[in-house]
Design an enzyme around this catalytic site. Sequence first.
Site: not given
Ligand code: NAD
Ligand code: DAU
Length: 362
Positions: A41, A136-138, A162, A166, A201, A226, A294
Amino acid sequence: MDSFTPNNILVTGGAGFIGSNFIRHLLSSNSDVTITNLDALTYAGSQLGLTSCADNNRYEFAQGSITDSSLVTTILHNKEIDTIVHFAAESHVDRSITGPEAFIDTNIVGTFRLLDAARTVWGDNLASRRFLHVSTDEVYGTLSATDPAFTETTPFAPNSPYAASKASSDLLARSYFHTYDFPVITTNCSNNYGPFQFPEKLIPLMIVNALAGKPLPIYGDGQQVRDWLYVDDHCAAISRAISAGELGSTYNVGGNNEMPNMDIVHSICDLLDELQPRDDTKSYREQIEFVEDRPGHDRRYAVDASRIANELGWTPSESFATGIRKTVDWYLKNSEWLEAIKTEQHRKWLSENYTKRSKPAA
Ligand code: NAD
Ligand code: DAU
């Protein structure tokens, strides 16, 4: 053909965006599994997205960190866990630029502790166990406009703290398979969007700011690309990978929706113009503001998801047009969740900062 049926699942990070969607998906699509959700949390985690599961006797929540080996070990024993679905992570790239240490702790050390606790508890009993590592694809770095999409053999070239954290966790998972025959499968997916995403996000931030009359900040020229994956499609892909994935393998998961950020923000503005027009009847596009880029911003991600399609039969169901409409509609109908999550995060922020300030000088 499916080769594995999970019984007792440990979901880490199940109070986050994708994890909570996955838990709801699993409880509604599978009537047999039990789920233990281990989540620290952090600011990104909330049980507000899990109220519909709270009374389900197949679901249990445990607050704690994946870095706590003894807690993880106890859960693995007591709940007779046979499957781990590992979402827990620090997930926001911008935060990794301003404060990378938490990313090292959770994403690298936490993943290592989790892998090692499971290896110890599961012992030789590995045929009936699975560890699904969500990545992640990153990890693959950035593409030019003409480069082919990332495949599972694209070399790692992470560019943000980040992404590097990963990539490290993916390599640890890989090493556990090769060294210990540990039953790990990794998925590398693109940008998820959908209900219950924390409004830091891009997509939820733009919806929330637009409705609040705030600027819509576009980093740099807004032409970064993206691939966008609707979260339910991602959950279905993870379920397929658990049931039928090849041990030690990685699967790319993508939505076939490559789009520049500017186009994403325009679609959100246009949908809001249609569904909840501004009082002054001007377009929400008026709120767009270009801001500083960024640091180290990756230009383009694109995912070749043909392996999971060909071998496991998974393809995404949602187009960007259908997925973004569902998402905007969900945020419009769930303003109470949004207010509650903002209040909850504010409370966490206050308590964390109060603790820091009130420590006596050494
Ligand atoms: P999120 O940030 O919404 O959620 C992360 C969760 O992990 C939170 O509930 C947080 O409380 C919990 N957490 C953080 N540190 C912790 C710890 N030490 N122990 C236990 N719980 C912990 O993330 P998300 O967007 O749901 O992403 C989930 C997974 O998917 C991540 O591994 C992320 O790298 C991967 N991922 C996300 C995206 C995306 O677009 N959101 C894309 C590709 C991969
Ligand atoms: O590609 C997978 C990844 O996608 C995940 O592994 C990450 O956990 C997830 O956060 C996401 O990363 P990004 O950096 O791509 O997501 P974000 O939503 O932060 O940003 C998406 C794109 O938009 C990126 O090019 C940055 C841009 N952006 C983001 C924000 C928050 C803006 O232009 N303005 C903004 O305010």
